[in-house]
Design a protein around this motif. Structure first.
Motif, short mmCIF file in Angstrom:
data_model
loop_
_atom_site.label_atom_id
_atom_site.label_comp_id
_atom_site.label_asym_id
_atom_site.label_seq_id
_atom_site.Cartn_x
_atom_site.Cartn_y
_atom_site.Cartn_z
N ASP A 1 0.83 -1.20 0.00
CA ASP A 1 0.00 0.00 0.00
C ASP A 1 0.87 1.25 0.00
O ASP A 1 1.19 1.81 1.04
N ASP A 2 1.26 1.70 -1.21
CA ASP A 2 2.09 2.90 -1.32
C ASP A 2 1.33 4.14 -0.92
O ASP A 2 1.93 5.15 -0.53
N GLY A 3 -0.01 4.10 -1.00
CA GLY A 3 -0.81 5.26 -0.65
C GLY A 3 -0.62 5.67 0.79
O GLY A 3 -0.56 6.87 1.10
N ASP A 4 -0.50 4.72 1.70
CA ASP A 4 -0.32 5.04 3.11
C ASP A 4 1.05 5.64 3.38
O ASP A 4 1.21 6.50 4.24
N VAL A 5 2.05 5.18 2.63
CA VAL A 5 3.39 5.75 2.78
C VAL A 5 3.38 7.21 2.36
O VAL A 5 3.88 8.10 3.06
N ALA B 1 0.77 9.20 2.21
CA ALA B 1 -0.05 9.95 3.16
C ALA B 1 0.70 10.20 4.47
O ALA B 1 0.57 11.26 5.08
N GLY B 2 1.50 9.22 4.89
CA GLY B 2 2.26 9.37 6.12
C GLY B 2 3.29 10.49 6.00
O GLY B 2 3.45 11.29 6.93
N LEU B 3 3.96 10.57 4.87
CA LEU B 3 4.92 11.64 4.64
C LEU B 3 4.21 12.99 4.56
O LEU B 3 4.69 14.00 5.09
N ALA B 4 3.06 13.00 3.90
CA ALA B 4 2.28 14.24 3.79
C ALA B 4 1.79 14.70 5.15
O ALA B 4 1.59 15.90 5.39
N ALA B 5 1.57 13.75 6.07
CA ALA B 5 1.10 14.09 7.41
C ALA B 5 2.18 14.69 8.29
O ALA B 5 1.91 15.14 9.40
N GLY B 6 3.42 14.68 7.80
CA GLY B 6 4.49 15.33 8.55
C GLY B 6 5.60 14.43 9.06
O GLY B 6 6.54 14.91 9.70
N ALA B 7 5.52 13.12 8.79
CA ALA B 7 6.58 12.21 9.23
C ALA B 7 7.85 12.49 8.43
O ALA B 7 7.80 12.85 7.25
N ASP B 8 9.00 12.31 9.07
CA ASP B 8 10.28 12.47 8.36
C ASP B 8 10.56 11.28 7.47
O ASP B 8 11.27 11.39 6.47
N ASP B 9 10.03 10.13 7.85
CA ASP B 9 10.17 8.92 7.05
C ASP B 9 8.97 8.03 7.35
O ASP B 9 8.33 8.17 8.40
N CYS B 10 8.67 7.15 6.43
CA CYS B 10 7.49 6.30 6.57
C CYS B 10 7.82 4.92 6.03
O CYS B 10 8.35 4.79 4.93
N MET B 11 7.53 3.87 6.81
CA MET B 11 7.82 2.51 6.42
C MET B 11 6.57 1.65 6.46
O MET B 11 5.75 1.80 7.36
N SER B 12 6.45 0.77 5.48
CA SER B 12 5.34 -0.18 5.46
C SER B 12 5.66 -1.38 6.35
O SER B 12 6.81 -1.74 6.54
N LYS B 13 4.61 -1.98 6.90
CA LYS B 13 4.76 -3.19 7.71
C LYS B 13 4.43 -4.41 6.85
O LYS B 13 3.62 -4.30 5.91
N PRO B 14 5.02 -5.58 7.14
CA PRO B 14 5.97 -5.81 8.23
C PRO B 14 7.32 -5.13 7.96
O PRO B 14 7.76 -5.06 6.81
N VAL B 15 7.93 -4.63 9.01
CA VAL B 15 9.19 -3.90 8.90
C VAL B 15 10.32 -4.85 8.53
O VAL B 15 10.45 -5.93 9.08
#
Length: 241
Positions: free
Chosen positions: A86-90, A92-106
């Motif tokens: 799900d690349d969309g969540d990655v 969205a996570g960056l757009a929400a202000g995270a410095d980095d975003c990783m999909s699970k399982p890590v």
């Protein structure tokens, strides 16, 4: 460096903690995000890892903003989201202000590289744990995902590399099967599964983990695996023969 893991999933957080501790970081797990942010302890940490759920929703951006406010000094934030497809969540996570975003399982090798990369950028003058491991004639580069033996690159699959990285970072320690399964596959494998044993066998064979190369990978029955350094190498044996 001090890292705070904010996660309601204790078991997954403990797997990350095991890896980050082995990298030389001091890690604390907080299962109740709100209580942690209200405690005033956020200022003590150098980086935050947030595991807030399976998707990025409208509450994620305010939570990241609260973390930044509580931290006082713009510490980096890594957000864990969704599933690997799900690349969309990655995004969205960056757009929400995270410095980095990783999909699970890590993936542990990727986690190690991303954490150190963020810390280097945020604290350029600090002494950070290395991205590489040197044990005898073996060298592991967690960023390039390369293992060499006396300068010769050894070809490994993604999971084999993560397994090797985990074991090398815990040299001499007994690593439980359950920790390896959760770390490499993100879940417990079936009770009678031989998947982990097969990967360990392949890793031992491909990396030539045997006494003449200075390392030995042993299975501890019903418990786990231990990678140990062997002092008497084949070269030593020839000298004293």
């Amino acid at each position: 460096m001090k890292i705070a893991v904010l996660s309601g999933k204790r078991e997954q957080a403990e797997v990350m903690t095991f890896l980050l501790n082995a990298m030389g970081h001091e890690v604390s797990i907080y299962e109740q995000c709100n209580l942690f942010l209200e405690s005033g302890r956020a200022v003590e940490y150098d980086l935050f890892i947030l595991d807030l759920g399976t998707t990025v929703d409208s509450m994620v951006a305010p939570i990241i903003e609260r973390v930044r406010s509580a931290g006082k000094r713009a510490q980096p934030v890594i957000l864990l989201v969704g599933c690997a497809n799900d690349d969309g969540d990655v995004t969205a996570g960056l757009a929400a202000g995270a410095d980095d975003c990783m999909s699970k399982p890590v993936r542990l090798g990727e986690m190690a590289a991303r954490v150190n990369a963020l810390l280097r950028r945020a604290y350029p003058h600090s002494v950070l744990p290395a991205d590489s491991i040197q044990v005898g004639d073996y060298h592991l580069d967690s960023v390039g995902r390369i293992v060499t033996l006396r300068g010769q690159a050894m070809k490994l699959s993604r999971r084999e590399f993560d397994l090797g990285l985990y074991l090398f970072r815990n040299l001499g320690r007994l690593v439980p099967r359950i920790a390896l399964e959760k770390a490499i596959w993100g879940r417990l494998l079936e009770f009678d599964s031989k998947t982990l044993d097969t990967h360990v066998y392949r890793l031992r064979t491909k990396l030539q983990l045997q006494p003449e190369n200075g390392l030995q990978l042993n299975s501890v029955y019903a418990r786990g695996f231990r990678l140990t350094q062997v002092m008497a190498t084949a070269a030593d044996q020839r000298v004293y023969a």
